[in-house]
Design a protein around this motif. Structure first.
Motif, short mmCIF file in Angstrom:
data_model
loop_
_atom_site.label_atom_id
_atom_site.label_comp_id
_atom_site.label_asym_id
_atom_site.label_seq_id
_atom_site.Cartn_x
_atom_site.Cartn_y
_atom_site.Cartn_z
N UNK A 184 5.49 7.35 -0.12
CA UNK A 184 5.46 6.76 -1.00
C UNK A 184 5.31 7.28 -2.05
N UNK A 185 5.24 6.55 -3.56
CA UNK A 185 5.04 6.92 -5.14
C UNK A 185 4.19 6.97 -6.01
N UNK A 225 5.75 5.03 -9.99
CA UNK A 225 4.55 4.29 -9.77
C UNK A 225 4.18 3.68 -10.87
N UNK A 274 10.63 1.49 -10.32
CA UNK A 274 9.97 1.17 -9.40
C UNK A 274 9.90 1.66 -8.24
N UNK A 325 7.12 0.93 -4.81
CA UNK A 325 6.23 0.37 -4.33
C UNK A 325 5.06 1.44 -3.75
N UNK A 326 4.11 1.57 -4.71
CA UNK A 326 3.12 2.60 -4.84
C UNK A 326 1.68 2.31 -3.12
N UNK A 327 2.16 3.01 -2.21
CA UNK A 327 1.42 2.91 -0.52
C UNK A 327 2.61 2.31 0.16
N UNK A 328 2.70 1.93 -0.02
CA UNK A 328 3.97 1.42 1.66
C UNK A 328 4.83 3.27 1.98
N UNK A 329 3.72 4.10 2.54
CA UNK A 329 4.55 5.21 2.16
C UNK A 329 5.28 5.12 3.78
N UNK A 366 7.20 2.39 4.92
CA UNK A 366 8.89 1.92 4.55
C UNK A 366 9.32 2.73 3.77
N UNK A 367 9.16 3.47 2.99
CA UNK A 367 9.81 4.81 2.10
C UNK A 367 10.03 5.22 3.55
N UNK A 371 14.07 0.55 -1.67
CA UNK A 371 14.55 -0.58 -2.53
C UNK A 371 13.26 0.19 -3.43
N UNK A 385 12.53 -1.71 -7.28
CA UNK A 385 12.89 -2.46 -8.95
C UNK A 385 12.95 -1.76 -10.18
N UNK A 404 5.44 -2.13 5.87
CA UNK A 404 4.84 -0.48 5.96
C UNK A 404 3.28 -0.72 6.17
N UNK A 415 4.04 -0.78 9.99
CA UNK A 415 4.81 0.54 10.41
C UNK A 415 3.61 1.59 10.43
N UNK A 441 0.99 8.55 1.19
CA UNK A 441 0.87 10.00 2.01
C UNK A 441 -0.28 10.22 0.83
N UNK A 499 -2.75 1.41 -7.88
CA UNK A 499 -1.58 0.32 -6.79
C UNK A 499 -2.79 -1.05 -6.47
N UNK A 530 0.78 -4.09 -7.95
CA UNK A 530 1.49 -3.17 -8.71
C UNK A 530 1.65 -3.00 -10.51
N UNK A 534 -5.00 -1.29 -3.06
CA UNK A 534 -4.88 -2.28 -1.53
C UNK A 534 -5.20 -1.30 -0.63
#
Lengths: 197, 283
Positions: free
Chosen positions: A76-77, A102, A122, A124-128, A130-131, A161, A163, B43, B46, B56, B176, B232, B264
């Motif tokens: 994630x970012x 992010x 941008x 999505x922070x933390x969506x490690x 998914x990314x 994805x 933004x 996420x 997953x 991460x 976050x 965010x 979060x």
């Protein structure tokens, strides 16, 4: 919402058409870079590969080696504003097509983006996870002396994805949210707390 | 300890996941806020399914041990460190410890004062509370010394409310959001942060035993979500998922309000151990 599909390295005509609020889906080759890489590049260090048009992703991935192959297990970012002291110089010197991270960036970066034709994406922070699933291949790793999260990873991604929150025309969604929330905070300060409400 | 830390890195606690689901329902359809939360939820699913890190940034390991002060504490400390080293090798924890003198990464997540293990003597079964706290949200944590003229915060609950709202505003999306706040009123410069972090172990749906703090938690949560910072920091109705406020005695000259901002992906679990040191139950 319509999604714009873009490919890194980005062409100038594509960058110019991107505007704040656009949802994009990114494919192609990108590099990661965070604190150490930015400090290195801004203080005159040579980029190990040509960065023009590429997306620089503010990300320190978790990476393991499996059967001799690199495998990214989370990506994630990270918070972009830490690179604010370095970013403008890197944009004007090395001409990346986009910065992805992010939290958005500051005034200096926004100016450099307008001058050089660059956007802020941008993620999505933390969506490690998914990314990380959008990373198809680890093409290589450079500047490994900075440690694994801080190295420059060259990645091929598909349909990641993001933004557009800062465009090449000087607009920033982060400024809009900051100004709006500042006014709202003022309003909330005028409603003092009391237990017997 | 291996199983406990592994689960903390890969499976988001149920109460936090539920709060995110509720937030999705609150946001406007096809808004940026809804789509952002939707990516977050996907996420989470997953990471749990694949047994891989939620974020991460697998954070800094904070451990609180409550128990009888006997020799087993040394064994616990060793098993925590062993587990951290093993999980770092396996890519469940990122190499997150850098020596500030040499600027070298220690590569195994241990170092001087790392991990932080706090012990509290208690005459009862051993309880371990573990948290993996991300660096981005840690950077947004802050401490106010009241009175504070900038935000006109005096030494009362109204002053505390102003501090907390200001902290949320200052953080914007950089910690976050939607975040969870642990707050400590009182204490000193050091204990304030620790007690604030301790609040983050509380379940989101618990009720503060102090009526004043319960009311303050409710008010601040509602008002912070009216700031429109959003997931965010991209705008939207959900800026916080929870506010948990504790307090500590203060020196008459000092009045600190400490806000520990947690992202979060608030990763924490509490377990009780049996006499053999195995996990008896998850709390």
């Amino acid at each position: 919402m319509d999604i714009k599909h873009i490919t890194s390295p980005l062409q100038q005509e594509v960058i110019k058409k991107l505007a704040v609020g656009d949802m994009v889906s990114i494919s192609g080759r990108i590099v990661t870079g965070r604190d150490q890489i930015h400090k290195y590049l801004a203080s005159g260090g040579n980029p190990p590969i040509d960065l023009s048009g590429l997306v620089i992703y503010h990300c320190g991935p978790v990476v393991i080696k499996e059967k001799g192959q690199w495998k990214i297990t989370a990506a994630g970012p990270t918070t972009s504003v830490r690179e604010e002291p370095y970013q403008a110089e890197i944009i004007s010197k090395l001409r990346p097509g986009a910065i992805m991270g992010k939290g958005g960036m500051g005034e200096k970066t926004r100016k450099a983006m307008s001058e050089c034709g660059c956007v802020y994406l941008h993620a999505t922070g933390g969506a490690a996870q998914y990314l990380a699933e959008c990373i198809v291949k680890v093409e290589g790793v450079y500047l490994e002396q900075f440690g694994q999260p801080e190295s420059m990873w060259l990645l091929t991604i598909k349909d990641l994805p993001a933004l557009v929150t800062m465009d090449s025309h000087g607009n920033s969604l982060h400024d809009t949210v900051l100004n709006d929330s500042s006014k709202r905070l003022e309003g909330l300060f005028s409603q003092p707390f009391s237990v017997r409400k | 300890m291996y199983d406990l830390i592994r689960k903390t890195s890969t499976v988001l606690p149920e109460d936090v996941t539920l709060a995110i689901k509720k937030a999705i329902a609150r946001e406007e359809k096809s808004s940026v806020a809804e789509q952002t939360l939707d990516i977050i939820l996907k996420s989470i699913v997953l990471s749990s399914k694949n047994g891989l890190p939620i974020c991460q940034d697998t954070g800094t390991v904070l451990v609180m041990i409550e128990g009888r002060p006997d020799k087993s504490i040394f064994h616990l400390e060793k098993s925590i460190k062993d587990a951290i080293r093993k999980l770092t090798k396996e890519g469940i924890l990122r190499q997150n410890c850098v020596c500030p003198l040499t600027e070298k990464n220690t590569l195994d997540n241990t170092g001087k004062y790392v991990p932080q293990i706090h012990f509290e003597p208690v005459n009862g079964p051993t309880r371990i509370s573990i948290m993996l706290k991300g660096g981005g949200s840690e950077n947004m944590s802050t401490q106010y010394s009241l009175p504070n003229s900038k935000i006109q915060a005096g030494r009362d609950m109204e002053g505390v409310r102003r501090c907390i709202l200001d902290a949320v505003f200052q953080a914007q999306g950089k910690g976050c959001a939607p975040g969870i706040l642990g707050v400590c009123i009182g204490g000193d410069r050091a204990s304030g942060y620790l007690i604030a972090k301790k609040q983050l172990f509380r379940k989101l749906d618990d009720k503060n035993p102090s009526p004043v703090l319960a009311a303050l938690e409710k008010t601040v949560l509602k008002q912070a979500n009216e700031l429109n910072v959003g997931p965010m920091g991209l705008g939207g109705k959900t800026t916080l998922l929870g506010v948990k406020i504790g307090h500590a005695g203060r020196h008459p000259a000092c009045y600190f309000v400490t806000v520990s901002y947690s992202c979060w992906a608030t990763r924490r679990y509490v377990v009780e151990l049996n006499q053999k040191g195995e996990i008896k139950k998850w709390i």
